[in-house]
Write a protein that holds these residues in place. Structure first.
Motif, PDB file in Angstrom:
ATOM      1  N   VAL A  36      35.034 -40.209 -57.373  1.00 28.38           N
ATOM      2  CA  VAL A  36      35.567 -39.866 -56.050  1.00 28.38           C
ATOM      3  C   VAL A  36      34.719 -38.779 -55.400  1.00 28.38           C
ATOM      4  CG1 VAL A  36      37.495 -38.738 -54.871  1.00 28.38           C
ATOM      5  CG2 VAL A  36      37.942 -40.563 -56.522  1.00 28.38           C
ATOM      6  N   TYR A  47      38.319 -40.472 -47.203  1.00 25.01           N
ATOM      7  CA  TYR A  47      39.450 -40.635 -48.122  1.00 25.01           C
ATOM      8  C   TYR A  47      40.152 -41.977 -47.950  1.00 25.01           C
ATOM      9  CZ  TYR A  47      39.488 -35.780 -49.793  1.00 25.01           C
ATOM     10  OH  TYR A  47      39.178 -34.592 -50.398  1.00 25.01           O
ATOM     11  N   ILE A  50      38.436 -44.514 -50.019  1.00 34.06           N
ATOM     12  CA  ILE A  50      38.572 -44.216 -51.446  1.00 34.06           C
ATOM     13  C   ILE A  50      39.979 -44.550 -51.925  1.00 34.06           C
ATOM     14  CG2 ILE A  50      38.647 -42.321 -53.123  1.00 34.06           C
ATOM     15  CD1 ILE A  50      36.333 -41.048 -51.659  1.00 34.06           C
ATOM     16  N   ARG A  51      40.982 -44.323 -51.086  1.00 32.31           N
ATOM     17  CA  ARG A  51      42.364 -44.674 -51.467  1.00 32.31           C
ATOM     18  C   ARG A  51      42.476 -46.160 -51.758  1.00 32.31           C
ATOM     19  NH1 ARG A  51      44.123 -41.895 -46.755  1.00 32.31           N
ATOM     20  NH2 ARG A  51      45.054 -43.832 -46.044  1.00 32.31           N
ATOM     21  N   ARG A  56      44.873 -45.203 -54.871  1.00 28.37           N
ATOM     22  CA  ARG A  56      45.486 -43.878 -55.059  1.00 28.37           C
ATOM     23  C   ARG A  56      46.018 -43.377 -53.719  1.00 28.37           C
ATOM     24  NH1 ARG A  56      45.161 -45.282 -59.537  1.00 28.37           N
ATOM     25  NH2 ARG A  56      44.090 -44.293 -61.312  1.00 28.37           N
ATOM     26  N   HIS A  58      46.703 -40.451 -50.755  1.00 29.82           N
ATOM     27  CA  HIS A  58      45.831 -39.454 -50.137  1.00 29.82           C
ATOM     28  C   HIS A  58      45.908 -38.136 -50.910  1.00 29.82           C
ATOM     29  CE1 HIS A  58      43.718 -37.523 -46.720  1.00 29.82           C
ATOM     30  NE2 HIS A  58      44.408 -36.451 -47.115  1.00 29.82           N
ATOM     31  N   THR A  61      43.938 -38.473 -54.180  1.00 29.01           N
ATOM     32  CA  THR A  61      42.501 -38.490 -53.896  1.00 29.01           C
ATOM     33  C   THR A  61      41.998 -37.088 -53.599  1.00 29.01           C
ATOM     34  OG1 THR A  61      42.669 -40.730 -53.007  1.00 29.01           O
ATOM     35  CG2 THR A  61      40.726 -39.440 -52.385  1.00 29.01           C
TER      36      THR A  61
END
Length: 303
Positions: A36, A47, A50-51, A56, A58, A61
């Motif tokens: 990450v 983010y 990436i979530r 995942r 916020h 993350t």
């Protein structure tokens, strides 16, 4: 084996299995946290993406990112390169630079010291003064000096170029644009050595794309991020040498040695005022420039 012994053995096996699963989960969690962090700083990934990638929240993350940032920040001082007492090989083995320059530099494109947190509009001298005044601040090795640009005053520990004289490398590029006097020759060689600074920041910004624009974090996080990435950059330079420093071609014909050597001890007298210190540093710089020019003229006359 009685019943109790069988139960104890089964409990031990279950415990070992749970322990291995826990360790495996923790290792996976650490790898995910690092992934990450690297996605954010290396690719400027937001983010929201990436979530979706790691499924995942916020909050999770953000927590993972900040855990890695905190860990790197805690060891960044140990990841900075310490200037050595010896003259760097790149300087020592080049007649363009030695014995004129004995700078406390690093030609492996690694950071020696980073001070983060000053605004871009701050005067260079204010930033330098802050770095020198801190308990864990910038230290200049005995008998050495750093090369600085024209934004700094010339001092014995911080050698600046001549102002009002050609300096940048491109100003000397092309036919008939060679240095015409001692000051121009000094500035050309000064700029050649300082060029490594421009290159390290170029690599830094290419490696950590988050710095292409203002990072979307609070100011404190931004300052910590610069330090953490500087330490990570040094680690990658040592462990993953995919961007080696190229060998520069010598373009000047110079004598193989020079009798005059400029040691810090020649100018170690203490002065009462800054004006006297400035005059002393300027005289020292003039002596270096004049010796360079004298050596070049000597070779030209021989040829």
């Amino acid at each position: 084996m009685n019943v109790n012994e069988v139960e104890e053995q089964m409990e031990e096996e279950e415990f070992e299995e749970e322990l291995h699963e826990t360790i495996g989960y923790l290792l996976m969690e650490v790898r995910e946290m690092l992934a990450v962090f690297l996605l954010v700083v290396g690719h400027n990934t937001r983010y929201c993406l990436i979530r979706k990638t790691f499924d995942r929240s916020h909050y999770n993350t953000s927590q993972n990112f900040n855990k890695v940032l905190k860990a790197l920040h805690s060891i960044v001082a140990d990841m900075m390169v310490k200037p050595g007492a010896a003259v760097p090989e790149k300087i020592r083995e080049s007649t363009r630079f030695y014995p004129y320059f004995k700078a406390a530099c690093n030609f492996d494109l690694e950071f020696i010291y980073v001070l983060s947190g000053w605004e871009g509009s701050a005067h260079d001298l204010s930033v330098l003064t802050d770095a020198l005044s801190r308990n864990n601040g910038l230290k200049v090795p005995q008998g050495k000096f750093f090369l600085v640009d024209g934004g700094y005053p010339n001092r014995r520990q911080f050698l600046a170029p001549f102002r009002g004289v050609r300096y940048h490398l491109q100003e000397f590029t092309g036919q008939g644009r060679h240095p015409e006097d001692a000051k121009e020759l000094f500035n050309l060689r000064h700029a050649s050595l300082r060029n490594v600074i421009e290159r390290i920041f170029g690599i830094f910004k290419s490696r950590f794309k988050i710095f292409k624009t203002a990072p979307p974090f609070h100011f404190k996080t931004q300052t910590d991020l610069v330090l953490a990435c500087a330490g990570l950059h040094n680690f990658l330079r040592r462990e993953c040498r995919s961007d080696e420093f190229p060998v520069e071609t010598e373009t000047e014909v110079l004598p193989s040695s020079s009798e005059q050597v400029y040691e810090d001890g020649n100018f170690d007298q203490l002065f009462d005022t800054q004006e006297q210190q400035r005059a002393n540093a300027n005289a020292w710089r003039d002596a270096i420039a004049n010796q360079m020019w004298s050596d070049v003229e000597h070779v030209v006359n021989i040829n």
